[in-house]
Design a protein around this motif. Structure first.
Motif, PDB file in Angstrom:
ATOM      1  N   GLN A  77       0.844  -1.206   0.000  1.00  0.00           N
ATOM      2  CA  GLN A  77       0.000   0.000   0.000  1.00  0.00           C
ATOM      3  C   GLN A  77       0.874   1.248   0.000  1.00  0.00           C
ATOM      4  OE1 GLN A  77      -2.869   1.371   3.325  1.00  0.00           O
ATOM      5  NE2 GLN A  77      -4.076  -0.072   2.135  1.00  0.00           N
ATOM      6  N   ASN A  80      -2.831   4.806  -0.890  1.00  0.00           N
ATOM      7  CA  ASN A  80      -4.189   4.241  -0.808  1.00  0.00           C
ATOM      8  C   ASN A  80      -5.210   5.105  -1.561  1.00  0.00           C
ATOM      9  OD1 ASN A  80      -6.062   2.323  -0.126  1.00  0.00           O
ATOM     10  ND2 ASN A  80      -6.361   3.058   1.968  1.00  0.00           N
ATOM     11  N   THR A  81      -4.820   5.621  -2.726  1.00  0.00           N
ATOM     12  CA  THR A  81      -5.751   6.417  -3.536  1.00  0.00           C
ATOM     13  C   THR A  81      -6.262   5.638  -4.744  1.00  0.00           C
ATOM     14  OG1 THR A  81      -3.976   7.381  -4.892  1.00  0.00           O
ATOM     15  CG2 THR A  81      -4.585   8.575  -2.896  1.00  0.00           C
ATOM     16  N   GLY A  86      -7.321  -1.532  -5.545  1.00  0.00           N
ATOM     17  CA  GLY A  86      -6.097  -2.322  -5.685  1.00  0.00           C
ATOM     18  C   GLY A  86      -5.298  -2.473  -4.407  1.00  0.00           C
ATOM     19  N   ALA A  87      -5.383  -1.475  -3.519  1.00  0.00           N
ATOM     20  CA  ALA A  87      -4.561  -1.502  -2.310  1.00  0.00           C
ATOM     21  C   ALA A  87      -5.365  -1.936  -1.086  1.00  0.00           C
ATOM     22  CB  ALA A  87      -3.954  -0.120  -2.064  1.00  0.00           C
ATOM     23  N   ALA A 148      -0.741  10.295  -3.221  1.00  0.00           N
ATOM     24  CA  ALA A 148      -0.221   9.120  -3.941  1.00  0.00           C
ATOM     25  C   ALA A 148       1.300   9.088  -3.861  1.00  0.00           C
ATOM     26  CB  ALA A 148      -0.676   9.148  -5.399  1.00  0.00           C
ATOM     27  N   MET A 149       1.856   7.880  -3.802  1.00  0.00           N
ATOM     28  CA  MET A 149       3.297   7.713  -3.604  1.00  0.00           C
ATOM     29  C   MET A 149       3.943   7.075  -4.838  1.00  0.00           C
ATOM     30  SD  MET A 149       3.169   6.343   0.307  1.00  0.00           S
ATOM     31  CE  MET A 149       2.316   7.299   1.551  1.00  0.00           C
ATOM     32  N   GLU A 209       0.635  -3.790 -10.172  1.00  0.00           N
ATOM     33  CA  GLU A 209      -0.297  -3.567  -9.055  1.00  0.00           C
ATOM     34  C   GLU A 209       0.049  -4.418  -7.825  1.00  0.00           C
ATOM     35  OE1 GLU A 209      -4.449  -3.265 -10.233  1.00  0.00           O
ATOM     36  OE2 GLU A 209      -3.843  -3.041 -12.324  1.00  0.00           O
ATOM     37  N   GLY A 210       1.337  -4.561  -7.581  1.00  0.00           N
ATOM     38  CA  GLY A 210       1.773  -5.258  -6.372  1.00  0.00           C
ATOM     39  C   GLY A 210       1.571  -6.758  -6.408  1.00  0.00           C
ATOM     40  N   ILE A 214       7.441  -6.055  -4.480  1.00  0.00           N
ATOM     41  CA  ILE A 214       7.260  -4.736  -3.862  1.00  0.00           C
ATOM     42  C   ILE A 214       8.340  -3.794  -4.370  1.00  0.00           C
ATOM     43  CG2 ILE A 214       7.217  -3.473  -1.673  1.00  0.00           C
ATOM     44  CD1 ILE A 214       6.327  -6.123  -0.364  1.00  0.00           C
ATOM     45  N   PRO A 343     -13.128  14.497  -9.384  1.00  0.00           N
ATOM     46  CA  PRO A 343     -13.395  13.270  -8.612  1.00  0.00           C
ATOM     47  C   PRO A 343     -14.063  13.564  -7.260  1.00  0.00           C
ATOM     48  CG  PRO A 343     -11.152  13.246  -9.487  1.00  0.00           C
ATOM     49  CD  PRO A 343     -11.705  14.618  -9.757  1.00  0.00           C
TER      50      PRO A 343
HETATM   51  P1  FAD Z   1      -2.179   2.716  -3.730  1.00  0.00           P
HETATM   52  O1  FAD Z   1      -3.573   3.114  -3.970  1.00  0.00           O
HETATM   53  O2  FAD Z   1      -1.745   2.575  -2.347  1.00  0.00           O
HETATM   54  O3  FAD Z   1      -1.871   1.340  -4.510  1.00  0.00           O
HETATM   55  C1  FAD Z   1      -2.197   1.190  -5.856  1.00  0.00           C
HETATM   56  C2  FAD Z   1      -1.751  -0.217  -6.317  1.00  0.00           C
HETATM   57  O4  FAD Z   1      -0.334  -0.329  -6.297  1.00  0.00           O
HETATM   58  C3  FAD Z   1      -2.245  -1.347  -5.432  1.00  0.00           C
HETATM   59  O5  FAD Z   1      -2.465  -2.483  -6.212  1.00  0.00           O
HETATM   60  C4  FAD Z   1      -1.090  -1.582  -4.466  1.00  0.00           C
HETATM   61  O6  FAD Z   1      -1.070  -2.894  -3.945  1.00  0.00           O
HETATM   62  C5  FAD Z   1       0.100  -1.327  -5.370  1.00  0.00           C
HETATM   63  N1  FAD Z   1       1.276  -0.753  -4.707  1.00  0.00           N
HETATM   64  C6  FAD Z   1       1.346   0.404  -3.998  1.00  0.00           C
HETATM   65  N2  FAD Z   1       2.626   0.641  -3.637  1.00  0.00           N
HETATM   66  C7  FAD Z   1       3.359  -0.382  -4.109  1.00  0.00           C
HETATM   67  C8  FAD Z   1       4.740  -0.715  -4.073  1.00  0.00           C
HETATM   68  N3  FAD Z   1       5.624   0.073  -3.476  1.00  0.00           N
HETATM   69  N4  FAD Z   1       5.152  -1.862  -4.669  1.00  0.00           N
HETATM   70  C9  FAD Z   1       4.271  -2.681  -5.292  1.00  0.00           C
HETATM   71  N5  FAD Z   1       2.949  -2.416  -5.352  1.00  0.00           N
HETATM   72  C10 FAD Z   1       2.508  -1.282  -4.780  1.00  0.00           C
HETATM   73  N6  FAD Z   1      -4.678   7.895 -11.397  1.00  0.00           N
HETATM   74  C11 FAD Z   1      -4.158   8.207 -12.623  1.00  0.00           C
HETATM   75  O7  FAD Z   1      -3.480   7.382 -13.237  1.00  0.00           O
HETATM   76  N7  FAD Z   1      -4.396   9.439 -13.179  1.00  0.00           N
HETATM   77  C12 FAD Z   1      -5.133  10.386 -12.558  1.00  0.00           C
HETATM   78  O8  FAD Z   1      -5.337  11.465 -13.109  1.00  0.00           O
HETATM   79  C13 FAD Z   1      -5.641  10.104 -11.273  1.00  0.00           C
HETATM   80  N8  FAD Z   1      -6.344  11.025 -10.586  1.00  0.00           N
HETATM   81  C14 FAD Z   1      -6.788  10.724  -9.343  1.00  0.00           C
HETATM   82  C15 FAD Z   1      -7.458  11.720  -8.621  1.00  0.00           C
HETATM   83  C16 FAD Z   1      -7.921  11.439  -7.349  1.00  0.00           C
HETATM   84  C17 FAD Z   1      -8.632  12.517  -6.581  1.00  0.00           C
HETATM   85  C18 FAD Z   1      -7.717  10.158  -6.769  1.00  0.00           C
HETATM   86  C19 FAD Z   1      -8.200   9.832  -5.381  1.00  0.00           C
HETATM   87  C20 FAD Z   1      -7.061   9.171  -7.476  1.00  0.00           C
HETATM   88  C21 FAD Z   1      -6.593   9.443  -8.775  1.00  0.00           C
HETATM   89  N9  FAD Z   1      -5.905   8.489  -9.505  1.00  0.00           N
HETATM   90  C22 FAD Z   1      -5.399   8.797 -10.731  1.00  0.00           C
HETATM   91  C23 FAD Z   1      -5.748   7.124  -8.970  1.00  0.00           C
HETATM   92  C24 FAD Z   1      -4.512   6.925  -8.037  1.00  0.00           C
HETATM   93  O9  FAD Z   1      -4.081   8.143  -7.493  1.00  0.00           O
HETATM   94  C25 FAD Z   1      -3.379   6.261  -8.812  1.00  0.00           C
HETATM   95  O10 FAD Z   1      -3.750   4.951  -9.165  1.00  0.00           O
HETATM   96  C26 FAD Z   1      -2.052   6.212  -8.031  1.00  0.00           C
HETATM   97  O11 FAD Z   1      -1.070   5.704  -8.889  1.00  0.00           O
HETATM   98  C27 FAD Z   1      -2.101   5.341  -6.797  1.00  0.00           C
HETATM   99  O12 FAD Z   1      -0.994   5.644  -5.969  1.00  0.00           O
HETATM  100  P2  FAD Z   1      -1.013   5.254  -4.416  1.00  0.00           P
HETATM  101  O13 FAD Z   1       0.320   5.533  -3.845  1.00  0.00           O
HETATM  102  O14 FAD Z   1      -2.167   5.847  -3.749  1.00  0.00           O
HETATM  103  O15 FAD Z   1      -1.180   3.668  -4.535  1.00  0.00           O
END
Ligand code: FAD
Ligand code: MLT
Ligand code: ZN
Length: 480
Positions: A77, A80-81, A86-87, A148-149, A209-210, A214, A343
């Motif tokens: 995770q 978690n956006t 997925g997370a 997002a990270m 997607e993990g 990792i 969103p």
């Molecule tokens: P998480 O949600 O924590 O995880 C996403 C997936 O990656 C999960 O399957 C998780 O298991 C896996 N994962 C996380 N970290 C790792 C790691 N270090 N190693 C292996 N697997 C891992 N997405 C877009 O592409 N474009 C957009 O314009 C966009 N706009 C958004 C706007 C809003 C307001 C929100 C809430 C979301 C938006 N998103 C968008 C979706 C989201 O931000 C993306 O999918 C982002 O890449 C997820 O990053 P996260 O760090 O939150 O990952």
């Protein structure tokens, strides 16, 4: 989705994790774990015996080794956006969430090689800021950038607003450090533009997607900072006019187009109604809008003149009805806010079903028209809210519930709605998943879209790297 009580934690296992992670690296109390068990939209809920918060690659590797030995599933995770669950863990026993949040260091910034080596838990906005502090730019940009990270962005191959110019996350990555499902570590933090040394394993983990391992760190590409920008919000009479305007800008100076985003009148109305301080800088509301963002690394690039010249010609051709040009950074941010809050506004306006789809750029107008009509016919009174990254062919063909309908009744139709949109997408040669990924939401679509040899090859890769199936079970691949 049902809420599940957490499984009873095994004290000896928790103490083994605590030995690796130290007291601050393990969350085991239900209240501490809870925020990690559901998604941004509140659509999914799962369970986990603990949240692991490693602070180094070595700690990640040690945790994964322990999980592999004990057959414990791991849900990586980041922020978690995820828009596709997925997370979020599933409702299975014997699993842990592994949060990368404490691995948020910038290991190196190199403005000669134009690279930045960062850990997976670095928040995107911070990565942008660090690059700016070094006088350069990391161009990935999206609404969730404050949360997002990097690891999550790479694991979903995130797109966002600047794909039209800089590509998806994959194109911004040169090297990766990855912990495999057996706890071994690939040290691939190379910052080479050319590196043809067998299978490009680094690309396997981008968009995985993990499910394969990792990501703990990455080498990212940097670009010269923008020294000049020009931003406009335009009211346009139709979807075709929006596309014609994009072609005009591309023809005038393709390299200057940083973002080209489409929004509908319904979506803009929702933003104005639900987001405090969101005001339209145009004389009247319209049915279709476009946000054009130009940027150049050269001062005196003449972007203002370019913007005015193209818009003037487009107005003469009837492709633009009205336009507001940002006169300051504040106005530019206010225009972007109208787009970025889509969103959140949709979330506040009731239940909605997301369809993150892509088609060839030339087919975007037909996609919006046909999918909107098909959704309205499927659920009378429902409100199509198409918006997004027109310049790269990725439209969020989202559908908001009819006013007055019970949210649960509307959400019960989610799969009918997605099927309806996807029928149009398939007909136009598009994809049912453009940038958000598959997660939990779309696993059951994989067979029909990627079945046969393609899905079979994915399953064999998964089995080779993760024979126990402990990495993010229930995501991306449908159960065999
Ligand atoms: P998480 O949600 O924590 O995880 C996403 C997936 O990656 C999960 O399957 C998780 O298991 C896996 N994962 C996380 N970290 C790792 C790691 N270090 N190693 C292996 N697997 C891992 N997405 C877009 O592409 N474009 C957009 O314009 C966009 N706009 C958004 C706007 C809003 C307001 C929100 C809430 C979301 C938006 N998103 C968008 C979706 C989201 O931000 C993306 O999918 C982002 O890449 C997820 O990053 P996260 O760090 O939150 O990952
Ligand atoms: C965005 O571009 O704002 C998100 O990816 C779209 C969404 O919320 O559906
Ligand atoms: Zn998007």
């Amino acid at each position: 989705m049902p809420d599940h009580a957490p499984p009873p934690a095994d004290p000896s296992l928790l103490s083994a994790f605590r030995d690796i992670l130290g007291p601050t690296g393990l969350l085991a109390e239900p209240d501490d774990i809870a925020p990690h068990l559901s998604d941004w939209r509140g659509l999914y809920k799962g369970q986990a015996m603990a949240v692991l918060r490693p602070a180094s690659t070595e700690e990640v590797a040690a945790c994964v080794k322990l999980c592999a030995a004990q057959g414990i599933a791991i849900i990586p995770q980041g922020g978690n956006t995820s828009m596709v669950g997925g997370a979020t863990p599933e409702a299975r026993p014997r699993q842990v969430v592994l949060s990368l949040a404490r691995m948020n260091r910038v290991r190196e910034v190199d403005t000669a090689d134009m690279t930045m080596t960062v850990e997976a838990g670095l928040v995107l906005a911070r990565a942008q800021q660090v690059a700016a502090e070094h006088g350069v730019m990391f161009p990935l940009s999206l609404g969730a950038e404050g949360t997002a990270m990097i690891g999550g962005l790479l694991s979903t191959n995130a797109g966002g607003n600047t794909t039209v110019r800089y590509g998806n996350a994959r194109e911004l990555m040169l090297g990766l450090e990855v912990v495999l499902p057996d706890g071994s570590v690939i040290n691939g933090l190379r910052r080479l533009r050319k590196d043809n040394t067998g299978y490009a394993l680094r690309h396997l983990f981008v968009g995985a997607e993990g499910t394969l391992g990792i990501i703990t760190a990455a080498v990212l590409r940097l670009f010269p900072a923008a020294r000049e920008t020009a931003t406009a919000l335009c009211a346009v009479p139709s979807e075709d006019a929006a596309l014609a305007l994009f072609r005009r800008f591309r023809a005038a100076d393709e390299g200057a187009v940083r973002a080209f985003e489409y929004m509908s009148g319904i979506g803009m109305g929702m933003v104005q109604a639900t987001i405090e301080g969101a005001t339209l800088p145009l004389s009247a509301p319209a049915e279709h809008y476009v946000l054009v963002d130009l940027s150049a690394s050269r001062e005196g690039a003449g972007l203002r003149g370019l913007m005015e010249g193209v818009l003037e010609a487009a107005m003469e051709a009837g492709e633009v009805e009205d336009a507001a040009l940002a006169e300051s950074e504040g106005q530019r941010a206010a225009i972007w806010r109208l787009r970025e809050e889509h969103p959140e506004a949709q979330k506040r306006a009731g239940a909605s079903v997301k369809n993150d789809v892509s088609v060839p750029v030339s087919a975007v107008p037909e996609l919006i028209r046909r999918a909107s009509a098909a959704c309205r016919a499927l659920i009378p009174g429902s409100r199509p809210v198409p918006f997004g990254h027109m310049g790269d062919g990725n439209i969020h063909m989202n559908l908001a519930q009819p006013e007055g309908m019970a949210a649960a009744d509307f959400l019960a139709r989610s799969h009918d709605i997605m099927d309806t949109v996807n029928e149009v997408v398939r007909d136009l040669g598009g994809s049912f998943s453009a940038e958000h990924g598959i997660g939990r939401l779309k696993t059951d679509m994989m067979e029909s879209w990627r079945g046969g040899a393609e899905l079979d090859a994915m399953r064999r890769i998964k089995a080779a790297l993760d024979p126990q199936g402990i990495m993010n079970p229930g995501k991306l691949l449908p159960d065999a």
